[in-house]
Design a protein around this motif. Structure first.
Motif, PDB file in Angstrom:
ATOM      1  N   ASP A 181      48.439 -74.135 -31.368  1.00  0.00           N
ATOM      2  CA  ASP A 181      47.311 -73.022 -31.116  1.00  0.00           C
ATOM      3  C   ASP A 181      46.428 -73.783 -32.297  1.00  0.00           C
ATOM      4  O   ASP A 181      46.650 -74.170 -33.514  1.00  0.00           O
ATOM      5  CB  ASP A 181      47.696 -71.823 -31.431  1.00  0.00           C
ATOM      6  CG  ASP A 181      46.570 -70.611 -30.854  1.00  0.00           C
ATOM      7  OD1 ASP A 181      45.532 -71.065 -30.625  1.00  0.00           O
ATOM      8  OD2 ASP A 181      47.080 -69.571 -31.131  1.00  0.00           O
ATOM      9  N   ASP A 182      45.109 -73.263 -32.168  1.00  0.00           N
ATOM     10  CA  ASP A 182      44.158 -73.546 -33.104  1.00  0.00           C
ATOM     11  C   ASP A 182      44.095 -74.826 -33.723  1.00  0.00           C
ATOM     12  O   ASP A 182      44.185 -75.351 -34.837  1.00  0.00           O
ATOM     13  CB  ASP A 182      44.323 -72.408 -34.613  1.00  0.00           C
ATOM     14  CG  ASP A 182      44.328 -71.232 -34.096  1.00  0.00           C
ATOM     15  OD1 ASP A 182      43.916 -70.811 -33.211  1.00  0.00           O
ATOM     16  OD2 ASP A 182      44.645 -70.156 -35.021  1.00  0.00           O
ATOM     17  N   GLU A 218      39.292 -72.979 -26.747  1.00  0.00           N
ATOM     18  CA  GLU A 218      39.050 -71.485 -27.109  1.00  0.00           C
ATOM     19  C   GLU A 218      37.509 -71.171 -27.395  1.00  0.00           C
ATOM     20  O   GLU A 218      36.820 -71.942 -27.878  1.00  0.00           O
ATOM     21  CB  GLU A 218      40.005 -71.096 -28.144  1.00  0.00           C
ATOM     22  CG  GLU A 218      41.334 -71.390 -28.182  1.00  0.00           C
ATOM     23  CD  GLU A 218      42.099 -70.751 -29.302  1.00  0.00           C
ATOM     24  OE1 GLU A 218      42.864 -69.698 -29.020  1.00  0.00           O
ATOM     25  OE2 GLU A 218      42.201 -71.436 -30.715  1.00  0.00           O
TER      26      GLU A 218
HETATM   27 MG    MG Z   1      43.328 -69.865 -31.310  1.00  0.00          MG
END
Ligand code: MG
Ligand code: C2E
Ligand code: MG
Ligand code: MG
Length: 282
Positions: A180-181, A237
């Motif tokens: 993630d990220d 995202e």
């Molecule tokens: Mg994220």
């Protein structure tokens, strides 16, 4: 005159500081009872397949309904929980809710949706994690492959060896894994290659940066190439506009997530608020 002004400012600052400190102390205290008092619930945000325009997955995002302060964002209370062992209880509660909600939803709507849930760094050294995930899947009959656990790039790089061990355990169970990220940490190609990942989520700061400098497009394109070279599904995202969606599609991202498709909402509102078609199970 200046002295007076200065002192006035100081008083304002003091009051603000005090309010902030008080809020912090209250939240820290109240968080301990939030699970038992059923104040924590999970909102779901759609993740759309950019080739078919169907919802491929939903991400579960924790929310705290506080009796005095109203809805509190996880960006405020997750760090609070992470200061103590509370994150283990809260994290498992979120995970269990997400698995239970999705299992019920899939059955009711006959949908083949995947659910993504977030793990924090301190959950990676929770000895109960693997058993808890296995028990929740067993109890709800959710196929392991319908669960994807997200771990941020910075978390993975804090303790790469410990992370790899837990991830391998989850992988053996059949659970899917996402980083993630991505783009905000400092992982090397070798480290990425070593982890049993399925999905790479590009941090939303990159998508927010589109339209500014053309360097951002180049950066996103190289992350997509990296992800595909490692055989990962690449998710963008934070898509908020049609222009961002166009660019992201042109750059080859596989899936998209963002307010443009739908905000995080209670599970029952999921289909009504999303403007996209949904894949139906055979
Ligand atoms: Mg994220
Ligand atoms: P994340 O996992 O990267 O989740 C995506 C965040 O981006 C969510 O914020 C989501 O509401 C927000 N977002 C999605 N689309 C857009 C968009 O188009 N524009 C903008 N401005 N924001 C968008 P949220 O719900 O506030 O969660 C923040 C973070 O809190 C999450 O980031 C995750 O790291 C953490 N978190 C949430 N739930 C849990 C949980 O159950 N466990 C753990 N450990 N962390 C959680
Ligand atoms: Mg996430
Ligand atoms: Mg984030």
């Amino acid at each position: 005159q200046a002295k007076k002004l200065g002192r006035g400012r100081c008083v304002v600052f003091d009051v603000r500081m005090r309010t902030r400190v008080q809020r912090y102390l209250h939240l820290e205290q109240d968080l301990r009872h939030a699970v038992a008092r059923k104040q924590l619930w999970v909102a779901y945000q759609p993740i759309v397949d950019l080739h078919t325009h169907a919802i491929a997955a939903v991400e579960g995002l924790l929310r705290w309904r506080h009796p005095v302060y109203g809805t509190i964002s996880p960006t405020e209370f997750i760090p609070l929980a992470e200061e103590t062992d509370l994150i283990k209880e809260i994290g498992l509660h979120a995970l269990h809710s997400a698995i239970r909600d999705l299992a019920a939803y899939r059955t009711r709507r006959r949908l083949d949706l995947q659910v993504k849930a977030n793990l924090s760094a301190r959950q990676l050294d929770d000895p109960h994690l693997l058993a808890a995930v296995r028990a929740a899947l067993h109890e709800t009959d959710l196929p392991a492959a319908a669960l994807c656990l997200e771990i941020t790039e910075s978390t993975l790089m804090q303790e790469p060896a410990a992370a790899r061990e837990v991830l391998n355990g989850l992988r053996q169970m059949g659970v899917k894994l996402a980083i993630d990220d991505f783009g905000t940490g400092y992982s090397s190609l070798a480290q990425l290659h070593d982890l049993p990942l399925n999905t790479l989520k590009i941090d939303r700061s990159f998508i927010a940066g589109l339209g500014g400098s053309s360097d951002t497009e180049t950066l996103i394109a190289s992350i997509v190439a990296l992800g595909h070279a490692l055989d990962l599904t690449v998710v963008a995202e934070g898509i908020e506009t049609a222009e961002q969606l166009d660019t992201i599609q042109r750059l080859g991202c596989d899936h998209g997530q963002g307010f443009y498709f739908g905000k995080p909402v209670p599970i029952d509102e999921l289909l009504e608020t999303s403007s996209v078609g949904v894949g139906v199970q055979e």
